[in-house]
Design an enzyme around this catalytic site. Structure first.
Site, mmCIF file in Angstrom:
data_model
loop_
_atom_site.group_PDB
_atom_site.id
_atom_site.type_symbol
_atom_site.label_atom_id
_atom_site.label_comp_id
_atom_site.label_asym_id
_atom_site.label_seq_id
_atom_site.Cartn_x
_atom_site.Cartn_y
_atom_site.Cartn_z
ATOM 1 N N HIS A 1 -62.417 32.777 -36.114
ATOM 2 C CA HIS A 1 -63.265 33.740 -36.825
ATOM 3 C C HIS A 1 -64.565 33.120 -37.327
ATOM 4 O O HIS A 1 -65.472 33.840 -37.765
ATOM 5 C CB HIS A 1 -62.494 34.349 -38.006
ATOM 6 C CG HIS A 1 -62.792 35.798 -38.224
ATOM 7 N ND1 HIS A 1 -63.997 36.391 -37.879
ATOM 8 C CD2 HIS A 1 -62.045 36.800 -38.756
ATOM 9 C CE1 HIS A 1 -63.977 37.665 -38.185
ATOM 10 N NE2 HIS A 1 -62.805 37.946 -38.723
ATOM 11 N N ASP B 1 -66.796 37.117 -33.764
ATOM 12 C CA ASP B 1 -66.654 38.309 -34.591
ATOM 13 C C ASP B 1 -65.557 39.212 -34.038
ATOM 14 O O ASP B 1 -65.287 39.231 -32.833
ATOM 15 C CB ASP B 1 -67.972 39.084 -34.646
ATOM 16 C CG ASP B 1 -69.070 38.307 -35.369
ATOM 17 O OD1 ASP B 1 -68.727 37.501 -36.257
ATOM 18 O OD2 ASP B 1 -70.256 38.504 -35.033
#
Length: 440
Positions: free
Chosen positions: A412, A416
């Site tokens: 992450h 995205d």
């Protein structure tokens, strides 16, 4: 008489420390030239250390699980003649090996392979000798073994003993060098139930109070370190999507019927590899490695596809180089070759390192949903779940379709959620309309 010292060999690749995985001998044993003395491990490569001389084992330099520096004394062998080290007058010819250290929590290094003439092998993972459990008076006679002495047995026999609740420490071995055979285990189990006292429950069942403390050593330790490092450094998030693979399976079966004999059988993996390669053209940020120390993400044009392979010693990631340049049969052949090399302990450093994105599959045991751990320092991993037939609604009618879930994880920090979802949906579209796999 003299002492011949065998030192921990330099495996190459700049490695300074090697883990002692297993001894094949003990103090007092007679050894002959070329007899295997020990198994040692560097990263995920296990090496057999043979004896260059005839003699008697006088000293072991460490216990299983001990990490030793290259050049340290591995074993002393008492030999005829002067040897290569003069024995000290009055010194005891043997001493006990030091206890194994606690498993380290340091990150696992890159996968390595041997560069010396020593033979690579896939060694059984040692199990430490536990303390003897309490036993009823009717328990079978126990074999006397020295403290710290590890019974010899194959991985299959060890697993069978574990399933039966039998501790190999107390089983007599009738094989070479006292190795415990399957028949020894069955004979021991037939003489009585080990551990505990009769239960008050009906049916003659007995309580089992056996315990085993199993330190992580060898490949199991490397896997633990790698997984810990990946989870510690990478903030994972997972995305799961179901895929209708009915048409894909029909195509695969048809291709195998027409070309399977001359080109080899196709599984789902090479088809998924092709879909991944095509999807990465639109999402090159997924085919990347993140150096979080330097704060640099490197995207690759080449797709070096990691394929997680389960072996008897643990999970290994084989790397199919330049998947973007392979057709499905070439991918299938290479995946099969790499899996065989990993399972037989013959995989090289290049075959076990340098992947840019990884596929993980448990085949028919793939379950419905998994949360795969990213192969650090990559940024994405695609998990393949099993194919099942389910009733689905298509154009207002309930029909039976072959469904498969993709369970994928992403870093992450650099990926995205929207990009990850679009990437998986692109793979899904290619698998559900497999003709698009061949459109350039």
């Amino acid at each position: 008489m003299g002492i011949h010292v065998i030192k921990m060999p330099d495996i190459g690749e700049g490695i300074a420390e090697v883990e002692l995985v297993m001894w094949h001998v003990k103090v007092g044993d007679a050894v002959t030239e070329d007899m295997i003395l020990a198994d040692v491990m560097t990263d995920k490569a296990t090496i057999e250390i043979p004896s260059p001389v005839h003699g008697t084992v006088a000293m072991l330099g460490g216990a299983a699980g001990h990490v030793m520096a290259v050049g340290a004394d591995l074993i002393h062998i008492e030999v005829e003649g002067a040897g290569n080290l003069k024995a000290q007058a009055g010194a005891a010819p043997a001493h006990a090996a030091p206890p194994p250290p606690a498993p380290a929590a340091s990150p696992a290094p890159a996968v390595a392979a041997p560069t010396t003439p020593a033979k690579a092998t896939q060694a059984e993972v040692p199990v430490p000798v536990p303390a003897a459990p309490r036993a009823p008076a009717s328990a079978p006679a126990r074999v006397a073994r020295e403290a710290g002495e590890r019974p010899l047995a194959s991985p299959a026999v060890r697993k069978r003993a574990w399933d039966m609740g039998v501790e190999l420490q107390f089983v007599h071995g009738s094989g070479p060098a006292g190795r415990i055979l399957g028949t020894d285990l069955e004979a021991y189990a037939a003489r009585g139930v080990q551990g505990g006292s009769p239960s008050t429950a009906t049916g003659g069942y007995r309580e089992n109070h056996a315990e085993q403390a199993i330190p992580l050593i060898g490949l199991r330790r490397k896997i633990a370190q790698k997984m810990q490092e990946s989870k510690r450094r990478i903030p994972h998030f997972s995305y799961v999507e179901e895929v209708d693979v009915t048409e894909l399976e029909n195509l695969r079966v048809r291709m195998n019927e027409q070309w399977g004999k001359e080109r080899g059988k196709l599984t789902v993996l090479p088809l998924l590899a092709r879909a991944l390669v095509v999807a990465l053209r639109q999402f090159p940020q997924m085919n990347a490695r993140f150096d979080d120390d330097a704060g640099v993400v490197t995207q690759y044009g080449a797709v070096h596809l990691g394929v997680a392979t389960q072996t008897d010693s643990g999970l290994m990631v084989s790397v199919m180089r330049h998947a973007e340049a392979r057709d499905m049969w070439s991918s299938a052949a290479e995946i099969g070759r790499l899996a065989d090399a990993a399972r037989t302990g013959k995989a090289t450093r290049d075959e076990l390192s340098g992947s840019t994105i990884t596929i993980s599959s448990l085949g028919p045991l793939g379950g419905i949903v998994t949360t795969p751990v990213i192969n650090h320092p990559e940024v994405a991993i695609i998990g393949v779940n099993k194919i099942v037939e389910r009733p689905m609604v298509r154009q207002g009618a309930v029909v039976i379709r072959k469904m498969m879930n993709l369970s994928s994880s992403f870093d992450h920090r650099v990926v995205d959620g929207m990009d990850a979802a679009q990437f998986v949906q692109t793979i899904r579209g290619l698998l559900e309309c497999p003709a698009m796999l061949f459109v350039e």
